[in-house]
Design a protein around this motif. Structure first.
Motif, PDB file in Angstrom:
ATOM      1  N   LEU A 176      25.933  66.556  29.544  1.00 30.02           N
ATOM      2  CA  LEU A 176      24.887  65.756  28.896  1.00 30.02           C
ATOM      3  C   LEU A 176      23.519  66.382  29.137  1.00 30.02           C
ATOM      4  CD1 LEU A 176      24.015  62.974  27.591  1.00 30.02           C
ATOM      5  CD2 LEU A 176      23.544  62.285  29.932  1.00 30.02           C
ATOM      6  N   MET A 177      23.247  66.748  30.402  1.00 25.53           N
ATOM      7  CA  MET A 177      21.944  67.319  30.719  1.00 25.53           C
ATOM      8  C   MET A 177      21.747  68.655  30.001  1.00 25.53           C
ATOM      9  SD  MET A 177      20.405  65.120  32.663  1.00 25.53           S
ATOM     10  CE  MET A 177      18.991  66.022  33.249  1.00 25.53           C
ATOM     11  N   LEU A 178      22.806  69.427  29.899  1.00 21.15           N
ATOM     12  CA  LEU A 178      22.701  70.713  29.198  1.00 21.15           C
ATOM     13  C   LEU A 178      22.259  70.491  27.764  1.00 21.15           C
ATOM     14  CD1 LEU A 178      25.873  72.731  30.317  1.00 21.15           C
ATOM     15  CD2 LEU A 178      23.494  73.212  30.856  1.00 21.15           C
ATOM     16  N   VAL A 179      22.875  69.484  27.123  1.00 21.49           N
ATOM     17  CA  VAL A 179      22.533  69.228  25.724  1.00 21.49           C
ATOM     18  C   VAL A 179      21.086  68.757  25.613  1.00 21.49           C
ATOM     19  CG1 VAL A 179      22.997  67.712  23.788  1.00 21.49           C
ATOM     20  CG2 VAL A 179      24.877  68.793  24.999  1.00 21.49           C
ATOM     21  N   ILE A 180      20.679  67.841  26.498  1.00 28.40           N
ATOM     22  CA  ILE A 180      19.298  67.347  26.433  1.00 28.40           C
ATOM     23  C   ILE A 180      18.325  68.517  26.605  1.00 28.40           C
ATOM     24  CG2 ILE A 180      17.569  65.906  27.581  1.00 28.40           C
ATOM     25  CD1 ILE A 180      19.778  64.004  28.367  1.00 28.40           C
ATOM     26  N   VAL A 181      18.567  69.324  27.624  1.00 28.40           N
ATOM     27  CA  VAL A 181      17.603  70.387  27.929  1.00 28.40           C
ATOM     28  C   VAL A 181      17.551  71.423  26.816  1.00 28.40           C
ATOM     29  CG1 VAL A 181      17.041  72.250  29.528  1.00 28.40           C
ATOM     30  CG2 VAL A 181      17.820  70.068  30.408  1.00 28.40           C
ATOM     31  N   THR A 182      18.732  71.863  26.345  1.00 23.48           N
ATOM     32  CA  THR A 182      18.696  72.922  25.342  1.00 23.48           C
ATOM     33  C   THR A 182      18.106  72.424  24.021  1.00 23.48           C
ATOM     34  OG1 THR A 182      21.012  72.420  24.927  1.00 23.48           O
ATOM     35  CG2 THR A 182      20.544  74.374  26.233  1.00 23.48           C
ATOM     36  N   THR A 183      18.471  71.204  23.605  1.00 23.81           N
ATOM     37  CA  THR A 183      17.930  70.748  22.312  1.00 23.81           C
ATOM     38  C   THR A 183      16.425  70.559  22.392  1.00 23.81           C
ATOM     39  OG1 THR A 183      18.593  68.527  22.962  1.00 23.81           O
ATOM     40  CG2 THR A 183      19.997  69.648  21.380  1.00 23.81           C
ATOM     41  N   VAL A 184      15.953  69.870  23.426  1.00 29.00           N
ATOM     42  CA  VAL A 184      14.508  69.653  23.517  1.00 29.00           C
ATOM     43  C   VAL A 184      13.792  70.990  23.670  1.00 29.00           C
ATOM     44  CG1 VAL A 184      12.653  68.519  24.783  1.00 29.00           C
ATOM     45  CG2 VAL A 184      14.811  67.346  24.471  1.00 29.00           C
ATOM     46  N   ALA A 185      14.359  71.886  24.488  1.00 31.46           N
ATOM     47  CA  ALA A 185      13.696  73.174  24.693  1.00 31.46           C
ATOM     48  C   ALA A 185      13.616  73.937  23.383  1.00 31.46           C
ATOM     49  CB  ALA A 185      14.453  73.999  25.738  1.00 31.46           C
ATOM     50  N   PHE A 186      14.696  73.915  22.612  1.00 36.36           N
ATOM     51  CA  PHE A 186      14.675  74.650  21.354  1.00 36.36           C
ATOM     52  C   PHE A 186      13.616  74.086  20.411  1.00 36.36           C
ATOM     53  CE2 PHE A 186      16.088  75.452  17.022  1.00 36.36           C
ATOM     54  CZ  PHE A 186      16.203  76.822  17.054  1.00 36.36           C
ATOM     55  N   LEU A 187      13.586  72.759  20.285  1.00 31.27           N
ATOM     56  CA  LEU A 187      12.605  72.151  19.381  1.00 31.27           C
ATOM     57  C   LEU A 187      11.180  72.420  19.859  1.00 31.27           C
ATOM     58  CD1 LEU A 187      14.462  68.826  18.628  1.00 31.27           C
ATOM     59  CD2 LEU A 187      13.983  70.680  17.038  1.00 31.27           C
ATOM     60  N   VAL A 188      10.989  72.376  21.186  1.00 33.00           N
ATOM     61  CA  VAL A 188       9.645  72.624  21.707  1.00 33.00           C
ATOM     62  C   VAL A 188       9.230  74.076  21.446  1.00 33.00           C
ATOM     63  CG1 VAL A 188       8.363  72.872  23.862  1.00 33.00           C
ATOM     64  CG2 VAL A 188       9.598  70.777  23.390  1.00 33.00           C
ATOM     65  N   MET A 189      10.184  74.987  21.509  1.00 35.21           N
ATOM     66  CA  MET A 189       9.855  76.385  21.214  1.00 35.21           C
ATOM     67  C   MET A 189       9.425  76.533  19.755  1.00 35.21           C
ATOM     68  SD  MET A 189      12.731  78.560  23.180  1.00 35.21           S
ATOM     69  CE  MET A 189      12.683  78.792  24.946  1.00 35.21           C
ATOM     70  N   LEU A 190      10.185  75.879  18.880  1.00 38.83           N
ATOM     71  CA  LEU A 190       9.835  75.930  17.457  1.00 38.83           C
ATOM     72  C   LEU A 190       8.416  75.395  17.249  1.00 38.83           C
ATOM     73  CD1 LEU A 190      10.842  76.464  14.593  1.00 38.83           C
ATOM     74  CD2 LEU A 190      11.706  74.131  14.523  1.00 38.83           C
ATOM     75  N   TYR A 191       8.158  74.280  17.911  1.00 38.89           N
ATOM     76  CA  TYR A 191       6.851  73.629  17.803  1.00 38.89           C
ATOM     77  C   TYR A 191       5.750  74.540  18.351  1.00 38.89           C
ATOM     78  CZ  TYR A 191       3.401  69.940  18.883  1.00 38.89           C
ATOM     79  OH  TYR A 191       2.284  69.161  18.977  1.00 38.89           O
ATOM     80  N   SER A 192       6.060  75.226  19.452  1.00 32.14           N
ATOM     81  CA  SER A 192       5.038  76.047  20.100  1.00 32.14           C
ATOM     82  C   SER A 192       4.571  77.172  19.196  1.00 32.14           C
ATOM     83  CB  SER A 192       5.586  76.662  21.384  1.00 32.14           C
ATOM     84  OG  SER A 192       6.001  75.648  22.244  1.00 32.14           O
TER      85      SER A 192
ATOM     86  N   PRO B 138       1.209  72.451  10.699  1.00 29.12           N
ATOM     87  CA  PRO B 138       2.176  73.228   9.919  1.00 29.12           C
ATOM     88  C   PRO B 138       3.606  72.735  10.138  1.00 29.12           C
ATOM     89  CG  PRO B 138       1.395  74.485  11.785  1.00 29.12           C
ATOM     90  CD  PRO B 138       0.526  73.274  11.697  1.00 29.12           C
ATOM     91  N   TRP B 139       4.517  73.191   9.274  1.00 32.37           N
ATOM     92  CA  TRP B 139       5.885  72.654   9.302  1.00 32.37           C
ATOM     93  C   TRP B 139       6.588  72.949  10.619  1.00 32.37           C
ATOM     94  CZ3 TRP B 139      10.216  75.583  10.127  1.00 32.37           C
ATOM     95  CH2 TRP B 139      10.093  76.962   9.981  1.00 32.37           C
ATOM     96  N   THR B 140       6.252  74.094  11.261  1.00 32.39           N
ATOM     97  CA  THR B 140       6.941  74.363  12.528  1.00 32.39           C
ATOM     98  C   THR B 140       6.644  73.269  13.543  1.00 32.39           C
ATOM     99  OG1 THR B 140       5.093  75.786  13.101  1.00 32.39           O
ATOM    100  CG2 THR B 140       7.105  76.874  12.370  1.00 32.39           C
ATOM    101  N   MET B 141       5.526  72.588  13.378  1.00 31.27           N
ATOM    102  CA  MET B 141       5.210  71.506  14.303  1.00 31.27           C
ATOM    103  C   MET B 141       5.756  70.170  13.835  1.00 31.27           C
ATOM    104  SD  MET B 141       1.371  72.668  15.343  1.00 31.27           S
ATOM    105  CE  MET B 141       1.003  71.272  16.384  1.00 31.27           C
ATOM    106  N   THR B 142       5.705  69.921  12.542  1.00 24.97           N
ATOM    107  CA  THR B 142       6.168  68.603  12.078  1.00 24.97           C
ATOM    108  C   THR B 142       7.694  68.515  12.038  1.00 24.97           C
ATOM    109  OG1 THR B 142       5.812  69.408   9.838  1.00 24.97           O
ATOM    110  CG2 THR B 142       4.127  67.976  10.779  1.00 24.97           C
TER     111      THR B 142
END
Lengths: 527, 653
Positions: free
Chosen positions: B95-111, B480-484
Motif C-alpha cells: 500500500l505504501m509503495l503505491v501511495i509513494v510512487t503515485t504521488v511522487a510521479f504526479l508531483v514530478m509531472l507537476y514540478s 499549464p497542463w503539467t500542473m493542472t
C-alpha cells in the motif's frame, strides 16, 4: 605465504625514495616535477600495499601475518619485527590512501617544495612503521620519528601562529611519549626474560599493581594523541595553523595512532588493568563527545570548529574500546577508519574554501554557495557523513558502539543507561554545529565585502577527484559495512576474547537481573 | 519465487540510480547537465514510472492474497552478532509503495511546470528522485535498524529540499530547524531501538513484540521499563509526523518549493511516523500506557493544529497546520488501536492533501505573475480572492479537497476520519469530543481558506507594497497542463477512494489489519451507531462550513471584529501558541550560552594550565640561566652546598 619482505619494503620505499628529491631537476622552481615524483611514489607504495594484502593476507587468521623479524642491535635485544594483523592492516591501508591523497591535495604548495615533499614521503613511511612494527623499542622510535616531519610541516608552512602551534604540538606529544618509553622499558625488564617483542610482552604475567601503573602511563601518551579531554588543547592550535594536506594527515592518520596503540597495548597486553580502567575510558569518552561538541558549536574559526568535532568523534572510539563486546570493539576500529576518511575530507574542503575566501571566520563568510556550487555540494555531503548520516560509514560505527555498549555485560544497567543517553545527546549536538556551519558559510545572501575582494571560483577537477576518492569508501562502508569489518573481525574478536577471559570478575559484575538476559538472546539471533 | 517479488528491490534502487546519474552529471559536467532540463526530468520520471508500475503489480498481487515475501542479506557482523538487511513486501508495504510512487510521479509531472523558470530545475529532480528512493526503501524495511537508516535519509532529503533556495536566509534556517528537530526525535528512536535490542535481542518487528511480551509476562522486564523504551521509539514518529511538542519544524518547512510541501511534507514523509507506529504495533499494543500516550498526543496535536490553522494568512502555513492536525488524527487512531482506520486515513489524506498543496502551488504560481516572486506577497491569502474566475481547474479541485478534508460525504475524508472517530468514541468519549470539535474547526479553516482564495473579488497587493516591475500581469492566470493534470488526477481518489473503506463493506480493513489480528468474518454494522456518529461529524462539519461562509463570504460577522473581541485568544493562535518563542528562549539560547561557557573554560582553564606550565618553565629557565655563568668556583660552591645539604638531611633522618 610469501618470503618477500613486503612490509619492510612498504615502509622503506617512500623513505628511500624521498632521498632522491634533492636531485630532481626543477627548472621553474615551482616544484612541478617534484610533485609528480612524490605522487608517483605514493601511488606505487599504495599499490604495493594493496597487492601484498590481497595476495598474502588471510582474512580469517587473527594473528600476525606477513611477519618478518631480524636482529637489529642484538646487544640490547633490539629487533626489526614487522607484521600485520586485522588491527594494523586496515590502518596501514588508510595511511597509504590518505597520504597519497594528501600529496595530491598539496598541489598548490610552492614554498620550498623539495623540503615539503621530502617530509611528506618521510611521514608516509614513518606512519606505516608505527602501525606495522611489533617491537616496543622500534615502536617508540617510529612514534618519535613521525613527530619531526609534522613539527616542520607545521612550523614552516603553517598559518600566522605556526610557531606557537608547532611548539605546543611537539612539547605535548614528545613529552607524553616519554611515558611510552618508560612504560615500555618497565614491561621489557619485568620478570625473568628481557625482551622488547610485543608478543612476548603480551604473554608475560604482570602483577596487577604494575599493570595499572604501566596502563596509566600508556593512557597519558595515547590520550594526548587521540586526543582525550583534557589532554587535547594542542589539537585546535595545530589544526588552526596547519595547511590542508597536513590537516589531512593529522586528522586522518595521526589521531588513529592513539586509538590503535590503546587497543594494541592497553587492551591486549594489560587486560587486567583494562578491566579496572575501562569505566574511566567510558566516562572520558562521554566527556569527549559532549564537551568537544559544545566547544565546536561555540567556535567561530572554521578549522578549529572541525578540529573540535574530531575530538568529539574520538569519544566513540573510547567507549567502544571499553565496551568488552565484539560489536563495540568492532565499532571503535570502524570509527577510526571512518573518521580518518571523513576528517580528511572535511579538512581538505576547509582548506579549499580558505584558498578562496582567505578567511576562516564564519562571520566574514556567507552566501558562498552561490558561486562555489561544487564545493557547497561536497561540503554538504562530507558534513552529513560526519554527523553520522546512515548510508555513510560514521553511522555504522556509532551504531555499533551504541549497541555494543548497551548490550555489554561488563557494566551495571544504570551506568549503561546514563552513558548511552549522554552519548546519544552527542547525536543531537553534532548536526547543530555542523549544519549551523554550513548555513553560515554557504547559505543566505552573499556577503558583499567577501564577493568584492575575493575571487570565489568553484572547485577544480583535482579537488572534486580527491573528495570523490574519499566519498567512495565512506559510502561503500556505510552501505555494506562487512566490506571493512570482515578485514579485522577475526583479530578484534581475539582481543575481546582474551580480555574477557583474563577478567574473571566480568561474570560477577553482572548484578542486574536483566544482564543475564543478554547472552541467551544474543545467541538466539546468531542462528 | 516469482520474479515480481525477487526484483522488488529495484523499486527503491531505480530512483536512486536516476538521482546518482543526474547528480554525477551535475558535479562532473555541470554546464551541460543543467541545460539538459527536459531529458533529465523525463529520465527520472521514467524510472519513477517503472517503479510505480512494479508497485501496482505487487499491490495487486497482495490484494489477490499472495503471501508476504521477505528477502534478507547479512549486513554487519561482529562475533556472534549479525544484523541483516533486506526488504519485505506485505499488504502494508505494498500500500505504501503505491501511495509513494503515485504521488511522487504526479508531483514530478507537476514540478516540470512549477519549476520551469528555476535555475535549479535539474538539481530539483535529482533531489526528488533521491527522496523517492529513500522513502521507498523506508516502506519496505523489514526491521527497525533499516527503518532508522531510511528514516534519517528521508530527513536528509527533506533538509536538502527545504533549503533548496539556499540564497534565502529563511530557507536555510528552516532546513536546519527541520533536521535538528527531527534529530531530537531520532535520538529517542535510537535509544529506544538500542534498548529494545538489548532487551529482546532482535530488531525484527514481530519478534520484538513477541519477545517483549514474554519478558514482561515472566517478570524479567518491568512493564514500566518496557513502556519507557516504547515511548522512546515513539519519539521518532513524534518528530517525523510533526506531533506536539516537536511539530515546530513543519510549518517552517514550507520554505521549500511547493511540490516538496505536497510530496514530502504532506503526503509521504510526514506519514512515515504513522507507518512506523503501524510497524511497531506488535510492541505498542502490549503496553496500554504507551497506547494512551500515543492517543492523547495525537488528539492534542489534532486540536492544536486546527486552532492555529484558523488564523494563519499564509496559504501554505495554514495547510501545514492542517497537515499537523490530520496527522494527529492518524496517530490518535493508532493509539486507540484502530490500526486500519489510521492507515486508511493516511492513504486518503495523502491524496487529498497532496492535491490541496499542489493546488496552493498553482495559486502561488498564478499570483507570482501579478505580485512577483516575494513569498510574503504571493502566499498571503489577504491579497487573493476571486481566483476561481481566473483559474477554474485549480479552484474546482481545491474545492474537492476542502470537501474531502472537511468530512463531507461521499468524499474520501469522510469515511476515513469517521472510522477513526468511531473507534475513539468507543475508547474514550472525552477524546472523541475534543476531536469532534476539531473536525468542526477543520471544516471552518479549510473553507475560510477556500473563500479567501477563490471567492469574492480579486484584492491584489496594496500598491505601496508592490514591487515596481512593469512586466507583471494585472490578473492571475491558470497554470499549464503539467500542473493542472496532476490536480485532476488526484481529485479522483480524493472523491472516490473512501468507498473501499465504508463500514458496510470494508475492503480496506480486509486487506490491511493489525498483525496477528484475525479478521472477524463480516461483523455486523450497527447502522444506528453509524448514523449517529457519522451524522454528528457531518453536522459539525457543515456548521464549520456555514460559519466560514458567513464570515468570509458575506462578511457578517466580520472576522476582524471577532478577532478584536477575543484579542488574547486570537493572538495566541496567530503566534502559534508561542512555541517558537519558547523554544528559542529555552533551548536555542540555552544551548548557545552553554557552548560559549564550555569554550571559555577550554580556553582559560584547560589550555590556561598548559600555557601556565609553559610560562613557569620559561621563567624558571630564564632565572636559572644566571647560575650558568661559566665560573668554576661558583659551580663548586653549589655542589658543596648541595652535598652539605644532603649530609645534614640524612643525619637528621
Amino acid at each position: 605465504m610469501s618470503t618477500f619482505p613486503w612490509l619492510t619494503t612498504i615502509i622503506l620505499f617512500p623513505m628511500v625514495a624521498s632521498l632522491a628529491i634533492p636531485f630532481i631537476p626543477d627548472p621553474t622552481g615551482k616544484g612541478r616535477p617534484i610533485r609528480w615524483y612524490a605522487l608517483t611514489v605514493g601511488l606505487i607504495d599504495f599499490a604495493l600495499m594493496v597487492y601484498a594484502f590481497t595476495n598474502f593476507y588471510d582474512l580469517n587468521t587473527p594473528g600476525m601475518q606477513l611477519w618478518e623479524s631480524h636482529d637489529w642491535i642484538p646487544e640490547i635485544g633490539l629487533r626489526w619485527s614487522v607484521g600485520a594483523d586485522g588491527l594494523s592492516m586496515p590502518l596501514i591501508l588508510l595511511t597509504g590512501f590518505i597520504t597519497t591523497l594528501a600529496i595530491l591535495a598539496a598541489w598548490p604548495v610552492t614554498l620550498k617544495p623539495r623540503l615539503f615533499y621530502f617530509l611528506m614521503l618521510a611521514m608516509y613511511g614513518g606512519q606505516i612503521a608505527v602501525f606495522a612494527v611489533q617491537d616496543m623499542l622500534v615502536f617508540f622510535l617510529a612514534w618519535e620519528l613521525e613527530l619531526i616531519p609534522v613539527y616542520l610541516l607545521l612550523a614552516i608552512w603553517g598559518g600566522p601562529k605556526r610557531q606557537y602551534a608547532a611548539t605546543k604540538f611537539i612539547l605535548y606529544t614528545a613529552g607524553s611519549s616519554l611515558f611510552i618509553l618508560v612504560a615500555g622499558l618497565a614491561m621489557a625488564f619485568y620478570g625473568d626474560t628481557i625482551s622488547f617483542d610485543m608478543q612476548t610482552l603480551a604473554a608475560k604475567d604482570y602483577a596487577i599493581g604494575f599493570q595499572l601503573l604501566v596502563y596509566a602511563g600508556f593512557l597519558v601518551a595515547y590520550g594526548v594523541k587521540l586526543p582525550i579531554v583534557p589532554l587535547h588543547t594542542w589539537l585546535p592550535d595545530a589544526h588552526g595553523e596547519a595547511t590542508a594536506p597536513v590537516h589531512m594527515l593529522l586528522a586522518g592518520i595521526l589521531l588513529k595512532m592513539g586509538g590503535y596503540a590503546l587497543i594494541r597495548m592497553n587492551v591486549d597486553m594489560l587486560p587486567a588493568a583494562h578491566a579496572k580502567f575501562a569505566p574511566v575510558l567510558v566516562i572520558l569518552g562521554v566527556v569527549n563527545i559532549i564537551y568537544a561538541a559544545l566547544t565546536s558549536y561555540a567556535q567561530r574559526n572554521l578549522k578549529r570548529k572541525i578540529a573540535y568535532s574530531s575530538i568529539s568523534h574520538m569519544g566513540f572510539v573510547l567507549i567502544g574500546i571499553a565496551s568488552f563486546t565484539n560489536l563495540g570493539m568492532s565499532g571503535a576500529v570502524l570509527q577510526m577508519v571512518s573518521h580518518g576518511l571523513i576528517g580528511a575530507s572535511l579538512f581538505f574542503l576547509v582548506g579549499a574554501t580558505y584558498d578562496r575566501t582567505h578567511t576562516l571566520i564564519l562571520e566574514e563568510m556567507g552566501g558562498v554557495g552561490q558561486k562555489m556550487k561544487k564545493i557547497f555540494a561536497m561540503f554538504t555531503a562530507c558534513s552529513l557523513a560526519s554527523l553520522a548520516l546512515p548510508g555513510m560509514s560514521g553511522f555504522v560505527a556509532e551504531l555499533m558502539v551504541f549497541i555494543g555498549f548497551a548490550t555489554s555485560d561488563a557494566y551495571s544497567l544504570p551506568f549503561r543507561v546514563i552513558v548511552v543517553f549522554l552519548a546519544a545527546v552527542g547525536v543531537i549536538l553534532t548536526p547543530i554545529y555542523l549544519l549551523s556551519m554550513l548555513r553560515e558559510i554557504f547559505y543566505g545572501p552573499e556577503n558583499k565585502e567577501l564577493v568584492e575582494h575575493e575571487a570565489l571560483v568553484d572547485a577544480e577537477p583535482r579537488e572534486v577527484f580527491i573528495i570523490a576518492c574519499l566519498l567512495v569508501p565512506i559510502i561503500g562502508i556505510g552501505l555494506y559495512p562487512k566490506l571493512l569489518t570482515q578485514i579485522y573481525d577475526a583479530t578484534t574478536g581475539q582481543v575481546i576474547a582474551r580480555v574477557r577471559e583474563v577478567v574473571p570478575t566480568l561474570a560477577q559484575q553482572v548484578d542486574q537481573p536483566l544482564g543475564t538476559l543478554v547472552a541467551p538472546s544474543l545467541n538466539s539471533t546468531s542462528k | 519465487m516469482e520474479p515480481l517479488y525477487q526484483y522488488a528491490w529495484l523499486i527503491p534502487v531505480l530512483p536512486l540510480l536516476g538521482a546518482l546519474i543526474v547528480g554525477f552529471g551535475l558535479i562532473a559536467f555541470s554546464e551541460t547537465t543543467s541545460k539538459l532540463r527536459r531529458p533529465s526530468a523525463i529520465f527520472i520520471m521514467a524510472l519513477m514510472a517503472i517503479a510505480m508500475g512494479h508497485s501496482l503489480s505487487l499491490f495487486w498481487s497482495q490484494v489477490q492474497g499472495h503471501a508476504p515475501y521477505t528477502q534478507m542479506i547479512e549486513w554487519a557482523a561482529a562475533g556472534n552478532l549479525h544484523i541483516a538487511m533486506g526488504y519485505v513486501i506485505d499488504p502494508l508495504a505494498a500500500l505504501m509503495l503505491v501511495i509513494v510512487t503515485t504521488v511522487a510521479f504526479l508531483v514530478m509531472l507537476y514540478s516540470d511546470g512549477y519549476m520551469a523558470h528555476d535555475a535549479g530545475y535539474v538539481r530539483f529532480f535529482a533531489y526528488l528522485s533521491l527522496f523517492g528512493s529513500s522513502m521507498l526503501g523506508l516502506v519496505v524495511s523489514p526491521n527497525l535498524v533499516q527503518v532508522y537508516i531510511f528514516w534519517e535519509l528521508v530527513g536528509m532529503c527533506s533538509y536538502l529540499l527545504i533549503g533548496f533556495w539556499y540564497d534565502r536566509k529563511s530557507a536555510a534556517e528552516a532546513a536546519q530547524k527541520a533536521f535538528v528537530t527531527n534529530r531530537v526525535g531520532d535520538f529517542g528512536l535510537l535509544l529506544g531501538m538500542v534498548g529494545l535490542f538489548w532487551a529482546t535481542g532482535t530488531f525484527d518487528f514481530g519478534g520484538m513484540g513477541d519477545r517483549l511480551t514474554e519478558l514482561v509476562n515472566t517478570g524479567l522486564l518491568s512493564p514500566s521499563l518496557a513502556a519507557i523504551l516504547a515511548i522512546l521509539v515513539f519519539l521518532g514518529p513524534v518528530a517525523k509526523s510533526a506531533q506536539f511538542p516537536l511539530h515546530v519544524w513543519l510549518p517552517d518547512a514550507m520554505e521549500g518549493p511547493t511540490p516538496i510541501s505536497a510530496l514530502i511534507h504532506a503526503a509521504t514523509m510526514v506519514a512515515a511516523g504513522v507507518f512506523l507506529i503501524a510497524r511497531m504495533f506488535p510492541v505498542f499494543e502490549q503496553l496500554p500506557q504507551v497506547m494512551t500516550i500515543i492517543a492523547w498526543t495525537g488528539a492534542f496535536t489534532a486540536f492544536m493544529g486546527a486552532t492555529i490553522a484558523i488564523t494563519q494568512n499564509d496559504i501554505k502555513k495554514s495547510l501545514a497546520y492542517s497537515t499537523i492536525s490530520q496527522l494527529g488524527y492518524m496517530v490518535m487512531g493508532m493509539g486507540v488501536g484502530a490500526y486500519s482506520a489510521g492507515l486508511f486515513h493516511l492513504m486518503t489524506h495523502a491524496y487529498f492533501k497532496a492535491m490541496l498543496f499542489l493546488g496552493s502551488g498553482s495559486v502561488i504560481h498564478g499570483m507570482e505573475g501579478v505580485v512577483g516572486h516575494n513569498p510574503d506577497l504571493a502566499q498571503d491569502m489577504r491579497y487573493m480572492g476571486g481566483l476561481r474566475k481566473y483559474m477554474p481547474i485549480t479552484g474546482a479541485t481545491f474545492l474537492v479537497g476542502c470537501l474531502a478534508i472537511s468530512g463531507v460525504p461521499p468524499f474520501a475524508g469522510f469515511w476515513s476520519k469517521d472510522e477513526i472517530l468511531g473507534a475513539v468514541f468507543h475508547a474514550n468519549p472525552a477524546m472523541w469530543l475534543l476531536t469532534w470539535l476539531t473536525a468542526g474547526l477543520t471544516a471552518f479553516y479549510m473553507f475560510r481558506m477556500y473563500f479567501m482564495t477563490f471567492e469574492g473579488k480579486f484584492r491584489n497587493v496594496p500598491p505601496e507594497l508592490r514591487e515596481h516591475h512593469d512586466h507583471h500581469a494585472a490578473e492571475p492566470h491558470e497554470s499549464p497542463w503539467t500542473m493542472t493534470l496532476p490536480l485532476v488526477v488526484l481529485a479522483i481518489p480524493s472523491t472516490l477512494m473512501g468507498f473501499v473503506g465504508t463500514p458496510f463493506n470494508n475492503l480496506f480493513e480486509a486487506f490491511i489489519h493489525a498483525p496477528g489480528e484475525e479478521m472477524v468474518a463480516e461483523h455486523a454494522v450497527d447502522l444506528t451507531e453509524f448514523l449517529i456518529l457519522g451524522g454528528s461529524s457531518v453536522g459539525i462539519g457543515l456548521l464549520g462550513i456555514t460559519v466560514a461562509s458567513l464570515m468570509y463570504l458575506k462578511g457578517t460577522p466580520s472576522p476582524q471584529a471577532i478577532a478584536k473581541a477575543i484579542q488574547p485568544l486570537y493572538q495566541f493562535s496567530l503566534h502559534k501558541w508561542y512555541f517558537d518563542e519558547l523554544y528559542e528562549a529555552v533551548f536555542i539560547k540555552g544551548c548557545r550560552r552553554l557552548a560559549r561557557q564550555v569554550l571559555e573554560v577550554d580556553y582559560n582553564v584547560v589550555d590556561g594550565v598548559v600555557n601556565l606550565t609553559g610560562f613557569v618553565t620559561m621563567v624558571t629557565g630564564e632565572g636559572l640561566k644566571y647560575f650558568q655563568n661559566g665560573r668554576a668556583q661558583f659551580y663548586a660552591l653549589i655542589v658543596l652546598l648541595a652535598v652539605l645539604g644532603f649530609v645534614i638531611f640524612s643525619v637528621q633522618a
